[in-house]
Design an enzyme around this catalytic site. Structure first.
Site, PDB file in Angstrom:
ATOM      1  N   TYR A 272       0.748  -1.125   0.102  1.00 11.41           N
ATOM      2  CA  TYR A 272      -0.166   0.012   0.134  1.00 11.41           C
ATOM      3  C   TYR A 272       0.727   1.106   0.117  1.00 11.41           C
ATOM      4  O   TYR A 272       1.979   1.148   0.802  1.00 11.41           O
ATOM      5  CB  TYR A 272      -0.891  -0.067   1.047  1.00 11.41           C
TER       6      TYR A 272
ATOM      7  N   ASP B  13       9.402   3.027  -0.493  1.00  4.95           N
ATOM      8  CA  ASP B  13       8.263   3.451   0.259  1.00  4.95           C
ATOM      9  C   ASP B  13       8.721   3.163   1.714  1.00  4.95           C
ATOM     10  O   ASP B  13       8.239   2.176   2.281  1.00  4.95           O
ATOM     11  CB  ASP B  13       7.047   3.218  -0.039  1.00  4.95           C
TER      12      ASP B  13
ATOM     13  N   LYS C 224       4.445   8.878   8.682  1.00  2.22           N
ATOM     14  CA  LYS C 224       4.204   8.331  10.029  1.00  2.22           C
ATOM     15  C   LYS C 224       5.390   8.826  11.107  1.00  2.22           C
ATOM     16  O   LYS C 224       5.279   9.994  11.517  1.00  2.22           O
ATOM     17  CB  LYS C 224       4.368   6.916   9.922  1.00  2.22           C
TER      18      LYS C 224
HETATM   19  C1  LIG Z   1       0.397   4.768   5.838  1.00  2.00           C
HETATM   20  C2  LIG Z   1       1.272   4.335   4.497  1.00  2.00           C
HETATM   21  C3  LIG Z   1       1.196   5.278   3.336  1.00  2.00           C
HETATM   22  C4  LIG Z   1       0.364   6.489   3.150  1.00  2.00           C
HETATM   23  O1  LIG Z   1       0.318   7.235   4.249  1.00  2.00           O
HETATM   24  P1  LIG Z   1      -0.641   8.368   4.634  1.00  2.00           P
HETATM   25  O2  LIG Z   1       0.027   9.129   5.757  1.00  2.00           O
HETATM   26  O3  LIG Z   1      -1.641   7.476   5.320  1.00  2.00           O
HETATM   27  O4  LIG Z   1      -1.324   8.889   3.513  1.00  2.00           O
HETATM   28  C5  LIG Z   1       1.987   4.952   2.166  1.00  2.00           C
HETATM   29  N1  LIG Z   1       2.798   4.237   2.279  1.00  2.00           N
HETATM   30  C6  LIG Z   1       3.055   3.274   3.408  1.00  2.00           C
HETATM   31  C7  LIG Z   1       3.956   2.049   3.139  1.00  2.00           C
HETATM   32  C8  LIG Z   1       2.071   3.327   4.351  1.00  2.00           C
HETATM   33  O5  LIG Z   1       2.355   2.418   5.602  1.00  2.00           O
END
Ligand SMILES: *Cc1c(COP(=O)(O)O)cnc(C)c1O
Length: 425
Positions: free
Chosen positions: A143, A238, A266
Site C-alpha cells: 500500500y 516507500d 508516520k
Molecule cells: C501509511 C502508508 C502510506 C500512506 O500514508 P498516509 O499518511 O496514510 O497518506 C504510504 N505508504 C506506506 C508504506 C504506508 O504504510
C-alpha cells in the site's frame, strides 16, 4: 445497556460515512463497535467509556516513542505558541531536512509534505518527469496511499496491465501501473526484459507492512536495485512505515539497498501530519521551481508538525534505542508463539525492528497469496477477546503491529495473559 462508544458511533454515522475518517477504523473486517478514544499515555489508550487498553497500533506507526512523550508534547506546545503556520520558510524545516539526510544517507535533498499519500504521489510524478516514461511497477499487497495510480491490483496473468482497485480510478490510469508479486524475482526479470525502456519507476515497501507483515526474500530488493539501474528506472523505497522503525536508517540501512528516492511519513511527524520524499540531488532538482515537475503544499513544513517530528527523531537517535525496542517486539512474538503452542493453535509470528506480524498459519507468509491463506475467522475471534481484555490490536488480519519504547515487561505479561484466553476462544 448502551455504552458511550456505541452512542458516539451511532452519532458519527449520521454525518461521517461509516462514522470514520479512514475506512479500517470502522471495524468492518472484524465487526463490532470501534472504541472512541479520549486520551493516551505511553503504551496505553483510554476510550470514551474510561476503559484502558495496551496499544499495539500506535496510530498505525507514528507513535514509536509511546503516546504523549513529554519532550514531544513540550516541543509542540512551544512551536504552537510561536506560530501555527506561516506558509513561508522556517529554520525548523531545515533542521528536519538535515536530520533526515543524516539518518538516511541516500537522501541528499528532501521535500516535506503533509502525508504519506502526498509523498508517494509526488515521488511518482517526479520519477515520471525525470525519466520521461509513464509506466510504474508496484507489488500486490503493498500500500502506498490512495493516489489514483497506486489504487491498482493485478490483472489476469503476469505482465498484463493493472485494474483499478477502487471505483473512480480510470482504467486508462490503472493501465499505466504494472502489478507484480512481492518477492517474485523471476517475474521482475521478465517484466524488465519485456518493458524495461518504458518503466519510469518501481515503488515498493521494503518490508511489506500493509498485508500483515511480509519480509523481503533474500535477493528480492537487490534484484529491484539491479534492474532499475540497468534499465534507467527510478527505484522508490516507500519507507512511510519502515522509516526509523525497522532500523534507525530505515529498511534501506537494514538490508543495504540504496534507493534513488525514498518516501517517508508516520514516524517523521511523531503523530502530527508530516510526510517527505527525497533522494538523489540530480532527481530532486527536477522539482519546481528548480525544475519542471510541479509539486506544492499550503501547510507543507508546518512549524507545529515539524516540531513534533524533530523532537521524535532526536529521541530515536540515541544509542541502544533500536535494540531495546526490537527486543520488546521479539519478546512479544516469542511469548505469543509459546501461548499458541500450549493451546494447540496453528499460529506463527515474526518481528523486524519494532514492527511485528501475527499469522493464523503454520509459518509466516512470504507472498500476498500466502497472506490470504491465513485463517481470518480465527483472527477475528482472537482480536475480540484481546480487545475485551484491554489489548488493542489492529482491527484487521492484514495489518502489521507496532510496539513503542514505552512497552515493557508489564505490558507484555498482561498481553500474554490475555492471549492465553484468546487462543482458547
Ligand atoms: C501509511 C502508508 C502510506 C500512506 O500514508 P498516509 O499518511 O496514510 O497518506 C504510504 N505508504 C506506506 C508504506 C504506508 O504504510
Amino acid at each position: 445497556m448502551t455504552t458511550r462508544n456505541e452512542t458516539l458511533f451511532e452519532r458519527a454515522r449520521q454525518r461521517i460515512p461509516a462514522g470514520v475518517n479512514s475506512p479500517v477504523r470502522a471495524f468492518r473486517a472484524v465487526g463490532g463497535t470501534p472504541p472512541f478514544f479520549e486520551r493516551a499515555s505511553g503504551p496505553h489508550l483510554w476510550d470514551a467509556d474510561g476503559k484502558r487498553y495496551i496499544d499495539y497500533v500506535g496510530s498505525w506507526g507514528p507513535m514509536v516513542l509511546g503516546h504523549t512523550h513529554p519532550q514531544v508534547v513540550e516541543a509542540v506546545q512551544a512551536a504552537a505558541a510561536r506560530a501555527l503556520s506561516f506558509g513561508a520558510p522556517t529554520e525548523s524545516e531545515i533542521e528536519l531536512a538535515e536530520a533526515i539526510c543524516r539518518l538516511m544517507p541516500s537522501v541528499e535533498m528532501v521535500r516535506l509534505v503533509s502525508s504519506g499519500t502526498e509523498a508517494t504521489m509526488s515521488a511518482i510524478r517526479l520519477a515520471r518527469g525525470h525519466t520521461g516514461r509513464n509506466l510504474i511497477v508496484k507489488f500486490e499487497g503493498c500500500y502506498h496511499g490512495h493516489a489514483d495510480s497506486l489504487l491498482v491490483k493485478a490483472g489476469s496473468g503476469a505482465l498484463t496491465f493493472g485494474n483499478p482497485s477502487s471505483a473512480g480510478v480510470p482504467p486508462e490510469i490503472a493501465a499505466l501501473t504494472l502489478v507484480l508479486d512481492f518477492n517474485n524475482i523471476d517475474q521482475i526479470e521478465k517484466t524488465f526484459a519485456a518493458r524495461g525502456p518504458e518503466i519510469a519507476c518501481v515503488i515498493v515497501e521494503p518490508v511489506a507492512g500493509n498485508m500483515n507483515l511480509v519480509l523481503p526474500a533474500p535477493g528480492f530488493l537487490d534484484s529491484l536495485r539491479e534492474n532499475c539501474s540497468r534499465h534507467g528506472a527510478v527505484l522508490i523505497l516507500d519507507e512511510v512505515m519502515t522509516g526509523f522503525r525497522v532500523a534507525l536508517g530505515g529498511a534501506q540501512a537494514r538490508y543495504g539497498i540504496k534507493p534513488d528516492l525514498t518516501t517517508l511519513g508516520k514516524v517523521i511527524g511523531g503523530g502530527l501530519p508530516v510526510g517527505a520524499f527525497g533522494g538523489k540531488r540530480e532527481i530532486m532538482e527536477k522539482i519546481a521551481p528548480l525544475g519542471p515537475v510541479y509539486q506544492a503544499g499550503t501547510l507543507s513544513g508546518n512549524p507545529v508538525a515539524v516540531a513534533a517530528g524533530l523532537a521524535t527523531l532526536k529521541l530515536l537517535d540515541t544509542p541502544g534505542f533500536q535494540e531495546k525496542i526490537s527486543g520488546v517486539a521479539d519478546a512479544l512474538i516469542q511469548g505469543l508463539k509459546n501461548e499458541a503452542q500450549k493451546a494447540g493453535v496453528v499460529f506463527s509470528a515474526q518481528s523486524v525492528g519494532s514492527m511485528f506480524g501475527l499469522y493464523f498459519r503454520a509459518v509466516p507468509p512470504t507472498s500476498f497469496a500466502e497472506v490470504m491463506q491465513c485463517d481470518k475467522d480465527r483472527f477475528n475471534k482472537f482480536f475480540h477477546t484481546m480487545l475485551e481484555r484491554g489489548v488493542y490490536l489492529a482491527p484487521s488480519a492484514y495489518e502489521a503491529g507496532f510496539v513503542s519504547a514505552t512497552h515493557g515487561t508489564t505490558e507484555i505479561d498482561a498481553t500474554l495473559a490475555a492471549a492465553r484466553e484468546a487462543f482458547k476462544a
